[in-house]
Each structure stands twice: as C-alpha cells, then as structure tokens.
Scaffold this motif. Sequence first.
Motif, PDB file in Angstrom:
ATOM      1  N   ASP A 159       0.831  -1.217   0.000  1.00  9.76           N
ATOM      2  CA  ASP A 159       0.000   0.000   0.000  1.00  9.76           C
ATOM      3  C   ASP A 159       0.865   1.267   0.000  1.00  9.76           C
ATOM      4  O   ASP A 159       0.455   2.309  -0.525  1.00  9.76           O
ATOM      5  N   GLN A 160       2.074   1.176   0.522  1.00  9.82           N
ATOM      6  CA  GLN A 160       2.995   2.326   0.444  1.00  9.82           C
ATOM      7  C   GLN A 160       3.450   2.541  -1.011  1.00  9.82           C
ATOM      8  O   GLN A 160       3.557   3.681  -1.476  1.00  9.82           O
ATOM      9  N   ALA A 163       0.757   4.227  -2.771  1.00  9.52           N
ATOM     10  CA  ALA A 163       0.659   5.640  -2.350  1.00  9.52           C
ATOM     11  C   ALA A 163       1.735   6.479  -3.047  1.00  9.52           C
ATOM     12  O   ALA A 163       1.473   7.611  -3.486  1.00  9.52           O
ATOM     13  N   ARG A 167       0.837   9.456  -5.694  1.00  5.04           N
ATOM     14  CA  ARG A 167       1.296  10.833  -5.459  1.00  5.04           C
ATOM     15  C   ARG A 167       2.003  11.378  -6.699  1.00  5.04           C
ATOM     16  O   ARG A 167       1.839  12.545  -7.065  1.00  5.04           O
TER      17      ARG A 167
END
Length: 234
Positions: A159-160, A163, A167
């Motif tokens: 999930d990082q 992200a 971004r």
Amino acid sequence: MIKLHQFAPAFGLPNASPFCMKLETWLRMAGLPFELDNRGDVFKAPMGKLPYIVDDDGTVVADSTFVIDHLTRRHVVTLDAHLGPLERALATAFQRLIEEDLYWAVLHTRWIEDAGWRLTREAFFGAMPAPLRWFVPALARRGLRAELRGHGMGRHAVDQIHAIGCRDVTALADFLGDKPFMLGDRPSTLDACAHAFLANILWPPVDSPIQRHARARPNLEAYCQRMKARYFAA
Ligand SMILES: N[C@@H](CCC(=O)N[C@@H](CS)C(=O)NCC(=O)O)C(=O)O
C-alpha cells in the motif's frame, strides 16, 4: 536509417516498455525516419536493457535519454529549442519523477503483485515455446524482484508503493492541468516521456490503485489521446 531496437508491442500499446515507447514517441515527434527491430534481444543491447539504437552511420547508443541527446546533436533536432532554463529544470525534475520513481511503483504492480503478474506473464511470455516458458518467466520475475529491492521501492509495503505511485500521478495531473502539453502550448521531449509512461498506466488491462487513480484524472487520458492522435495516427 536509424534502427530502434526494442521489445515487441504488448498490452495494445506501441510498447509495454515505457522506455521503448518514450523513444519511439520521441522519434516520431522529431520527424526522424527510423525502422524498428522488435525482437527484444537484450543480450545484444550494450547495457543489457532496451531500447538502444544504431544510428545511420553505425553508431550504437543505449539508454533512451542518451539516445535522445545523441540524435538531437547529430540530426539537429529543435524540439526543445524553445525552452528556457526554468522549463528545462522542470523537465528534468518531472523526467526523474517519472523514470526513477513512478516507473518502479508501476513495475511492482505488473511483475510482483499476483493479478498483474498473471497478465504480464501471458503478455510477455505467452508465445514462448516450451520448455523455455516453464522457467524463463519465473527467472525474469525473480530478477525484477531483486532490482526492485535494490532500488528500494521493493522494500516498501504494497500500500505504500501504491501511495508513492498515486502521489506521482497527482503531481503529473496537477502540473499538466488544462495545458495541451506538459510545458505549455508546444510539445517537447518531456511529452515523449510523460505520454509513454502515462499510457502504460492508463491503457493496459492491469488493474491497480495507481491505474484507478490515473483514470480518475480525465486530463491525463485526454492528454494521452491527444499525443496518440498527433504522433501515432500513421
Ligand atoms: N535508463 C534506461 C532504462 C531502460 C530499461 O529499464 N529498460 C527495461 C525495459 S522497461 C529493460 O530493458 N529491462 C530488461 C532487463 O532488465 O533485462 C533508458 O532510459 O533506456
């Protein structure tokens, strides 16, 4: 004539390698005549990666950016001649965001996450004859996993990674805004890069949070369609 060595088209894209698609897009933007070698032979590539070119005088150049630098000088391409220092700085920064960060997040969705890997394996290795297709895909995936860890992206939680990719996509969508091209009214080399990498997120059948995030920003799809109509119509 210039020969562009790259992978075979996949996922309905001119190239599923965004670096190869970047260079093909740039050659079309520059209006330079070229021919394609789509055999995807990385073993002949000077740096073991694609794309590379053989120029019309026999000079071999690897790495999409160094190829563009070389061709710009040797064939006097003026695609970026209208850019000032601030625009050049922005182009460098966004190119790095796309190639050194976003690329790795997308690579993870294609090669490591199971749903993406099923599609990638079929698209890239589906036509490979047995017995090669029994072990080459797994070896390639293992190599990519090691590269992702070496880069650092592969050490994050999934999930990082999503992200980080989202971004980057937000930055690109906000920066593009309602401009026709990344740096304004006129196309530049940054558009070859942005188009290739964004189309490689938007158009393949690989569902991911990064793709969903990009598809939620309609200016990105409109931009890629604009580039496609302008440079890939023929
Ligand atoms: N910095 C290089 C990156 C090229 C690159 O990473 N190519 C990948 C495909 S997207 C590749 O050839 N991978 C094959 C391998 O590593 O064996 C460029 O701009 O051309």
